[in-house]
Scaffold this motif. Structure first.
Motif, short mmCIF file in Angstrom:
data_model
loop_
_atom_site.label_atom_id
_atom_site.label_comp_id
_atom_site.label_asym_id
_atom_site.label_seq_id
_atom_site.Cartn_x
_atom_site.Cartn_y
_atom_site.Cartn_z
N ILE A 100 -6.15 -0.22 -6.71
CA ILE A 100 -5.34 1.14 -6.07
C ILE A 100 -6.45 1.91 -5.69
CG2 ILE A 100 -4.06 2.91 -6.42
CD1 ILE A 100 -2.44 1.60 -8.58
N SER A 101 -6.40 2.10 -4.37
CA SER A 101 -7.59 2.79 -3.64
C SER A 101 -7.53 4.26 -3.60
CB SER A 101 -7.96 2.10 -2.21
OG SER A 101 -6.81 2.13 -1.37
N ASP A 102 -6.19 4.68 -3.41
CA ASP A 102 -6.14 6.21 -3.02
C ASP A 102 -5.86 6.93 -4.23
OD1 ASP A 102 -5.62 8.48 -1.79
OD2 ASP A 102 -4.19 8.18 -0.53
N ILE A 103 -6.80 7.45 -4.99
CA ILE A 103 -6.50 8.05 -6.37
C ILE A 103 -7.26 9.41 -6.47
CG2 ILE A 103 -6.78 7.90 -8.95
CD1 ILE A 103 -6.96 4.86 -8.52
N VAL A 104 -6.64 10.51 -6.99
CA VAL A 104 -6.95 11.79 -7.23
C VAL A 104 -6.68 12.18 -8.67
CG1 VAL A 104 -4.73 12.86 -6.42
CG2 VAL A 104 -7.12 14.14 -6.31
N LYS A 134 -8.35 1.73 -9.98
CA LYS A 134 -9.08 1.45 -9.05
C LYS A 134 -10.01 0.12 -9.22
CE LYS A 134 -12.27 3.62 -5.63
NZ LYS A 134 -13.31 4.77 -5.41
N GLY A 155 1.16 5.78 -1.32
CA GLY A 155 0.77 7.00 -1.23
C GLY A 155 -0.23 7.05 -2.37
N ARG A 156 -0.78 8.52 -2.38
CA ARG A 156 -1.85 8.78 -3.17
C ARG A 156 -1.16 8.94 -4.48
NH1 ARG A 156 -5.69 13.82 -1.54
NH2 ARG A 156 -6.20 11.87 -0.39
N SER A 211 5.37 4.08 -5.50
CA SER A 211 5.14 4.11 -4.24
C SER A 211 4.37 2.73 -3.53
CB SER A 211 4.46 5.36 -3.53
OG SER A 211 3.21 5.36 -3.76
N TRP A 212 3.57 2.08 -4.69
CA TRP A 212 2.79 0.99 -4.55
C TRP A 212 3.61 -0.31 -4.92
CZ3 TRP A 212 -2.51 0.72 -2.82
CH2 TRP A 212 -2.96 1.95 -2.70
N LYS A 264 0.95 -1.20 0.13
CA LYS A 264 0.13 -0.04 -0.13
C LYS A 264 0.81 1.39 -0.02
CE LYS A 264 -3.76 2.17 2.34
NZ LYS A 264 -4.51 2.50 1.17
N ASN A 275 3.25 8.56 -9.09
CA ASN A 275 3.29 7.95 -7.60
C ASN A 275 3.15 6.53 -7.51
OD1 ASN A 275 4.30 8.05 -5.05
ND2 ASN A 275 2.23 8.70 -4.37
#
Length: 546
Positions: A524-528, A519, A439-440, A461-462, A437, A458
């Motif tokens: 990947i859960s944290d996406i913007v 997603k 970062g964003r 980071s996963w 897991k 990013n």
């Protein structure tokens, strides 16, 4: 400078031997330089790569450039930085007296000339060049303008700053005297060199003309094959329409065109056969006729030329037929694959898809099913293919992005459905999964060189390696039918720790679709999603993802 191919001229300009030292020096502007032989400038190297002989080189070998005779007082104007004007040429004041006034520029300047062509200038009654420059206009322009204005833009002259630093006092004294013996000997073969050059130019012109004829013939042959395939396809569509009971106005009009299409196909085929037909080989006259017992055997035995000709014909005709058949199969297969894809999202029942579909997505799926992209077919571009099919309603979303809205199945041609290949249904299995897991993840839209681009940052980071990121980019490239690549993340190229941060770039506005893929299909859960105000429209967000 072509005259340097003559051995005598080359030996004068660049004599062989240990005492000859060739060097190169840059000028102050940093773009041009000079080649020196024993510290005497002989060539000026322009930033375009062209080599221009200096005054010193022309005193050694005057035949390098064409020469213009100028009045002696004009040289003083050149020394003060002026260019050469037409009235400064010897004979310019008597242009009106020439018998062929329409050719006065060629007569005055020793032949036709073009703008930018290097030329030497000599004082009237002298043999040694005193200046080098470039023609300021073409001979055709000079004929229209008349013998006025600038004819040569000066580059370097005798006794200028270049001569002061890289000149030769002995050459200066030599220029004031009569032409030395070495110059006269070098001029002996100039006429022969000019004749060789004329023959070479004539040969090149003949080769160019033959090449143009061959290219025109190849283009005609290619166009005839395309026309033949087009007509054959139209006739197949008409045969399919005859099997239907109800025809609309457009379909009836297409059926009525069958006789004219058949006539056009016959004419096209006849022309193709005429072009592909090998030339008849005339039998050479025999010096002696066979007689007696050998006559019958002589007549029955085929000649070597006939055997070679039959072999050539068999080798040539098979590839042509095979190429035509493969071309027809490829284009029909691509069309069937396209219709199979759109039928899944725009059923024949007439119901429209809930949301518009990106044309790039449809063509991406079509390419996977057909085994070839649209650029490999005769249409080359998606817009031309849709125009040919004429059953697809599209809407331009802006910036070259096209959406498919609906399909008019009443005018669709008959086709055999092509199912998706097994790997197509399990395409997501090739996507790497995150190893931890992180970062964003930022999915951002940016304008790069006036093009819309989507960046994914990013992901490393996963736990994704560079190899994983390239696999993801390959999936995006196939999924969105758009260019996708992996490169250093903007602003992190020169970080102090020396760590490499990578980013995926996809050409086009696919931020919502990529975020959805990351997603729902990669976990990947944290996406913007980030985009400048007004850049991401409602249609961009609603376009389907395959």
């Amino acid at each position: 400078v072509e005259l340097c191919s003559d051995t005598a001229v080359l030996e004068i300009l660049l004599p062989s031997g240990k005492q000859s030292r060739l060097s190169f020096s840059k000028l102050d502007n940093g773009r041009e330089g000079i080649y020196c032989l024993n510290d005497v400038a002989i060539f000026i190297a322009l930033d375009s790569g062209e080599l221009i002989p200096t005054v010193a080189a022309l005193i050694k070998c005057p035949v390098l450039l064409r020469q213009l005779a100028i009045f002696s007082p004009v040289f003083h104007n050149l020394a003060r930085g002026a260019d050469l004007f037409f009235p400064g040429l010897v004979g310019a004041t008597r242009v009106s007296e020439l018998p062929e006034r329409s050719k006065w520029p060629e007569i005055l300047c020793g032949g036709s000339f073009v703008r930018g062509e290097p030329v030497a200038m000599v004082k009237d009654g002298h043999w040694a060049p005193v200046a080098v420059g470039f023609f300021a206009l073409d001979s055709e322009d000079a004929l229209l303008r008349g013998p006025t204005g600038t004819v040569v833009e000066a580059l370097t002259i005798l006794d200028d700053e270049l001569w002061q630093h890289f000149g030769d006092i002995n050459l200066h004294q030599e220029a004031q005297a009569g032409a030395p013996t070495r110059i006269l000997e070098a001029l002996v073969d100039v006429s022969a060199i000019a004749m060789q050059r004329a023959d070479r130019i004539a040969s090149l012109q003949a080769e160019r003309a033959a090449a143009e004829v061959a290219i025109a013939a190849a283009q005609e042959l290619d166009q005839l094959r395309k026309d033949q395939r087009r007509i054959q396809k139209a006739l197949r569509q008409i045969d399919d329409l005859r099997n239907k009971s109800n025809h609309n106005a457009d379909q009836r009009m297409k059926i009525e065109r069958e006789p004219s299409l058949c006539a056009e196909l016959a004419a096209t085929t006849a022309r193709l056969e005429h072009i592909l037909k090998p030339p008849q080989v005339e039998k050479e006259a025999q010096i002696s006729e066979p007689s007696g017992e050998n006559e019958e055997a002589y007549q029955d035995e085929p000649s070597a030329n006939e055997e070679d000709l039959e072999e050539e014909m068999s080798q040539e005709q098979v590839p042509f037929e095979k190429e035509e058949e493969e071309g027809l199969m490829k284009e029909d297969h691509f069309e069937a694959a396209f219709l199979s894809v759109v039928e899944e999202y725009f059923p024949r029942s007439g119901r429209k898809a809930k949301e518009p579909v990106l044309a790039n997505e449809i063509f991406g799926l079509t390419a996977r099913r057909a085994g070839c992209a649209v650029k490999e077919t005769k249409w080359k571009k998606a817009a031309k293919f849709l125009e040919h099919l004429d059953i697809v309603e599209t809407r331009d979303r802006g910036n070259g992005v096209m959406l498919v809205v609906s399909i008019d199945w009443s005018r669709a041609p008959a086709f055999e459905r092509i199912e998706a290949p097994p790997e197509d249904n399990d395409d997501d299995s090739k996507l790497p999964k995150p190893k931890k897991k992180g970062g964003r993840v930022v999915v951002a839209l940016r304008r790069i060189r006036n093009k819309n681009c989507t960046f994914v940052d990013n992901l490393d980071s996963w736990g994704f390696s560079e190899h994983d990121l390239r696999d993801i980019a390959t999936n995006f490239r196939s999924r969105f039918s758009a260019s996708a690549s992996v490169g250093p993340r903007k602003g992190t190229e020169d970080n102090k720790a020396g760590k490499v941060f990578l980013s995926i770039m996809v050409q086009g506005k696919y931020a919502p679709q990529i975020a959805h893929t990351l997603k729902s299909r990669m976990g990947i859960s944290d996406i913007v999603v980030q985009a400048p105000k007004g850049m991401l429209t409602k249609n961009d967000r609603s376009a389907n993802v395959f």
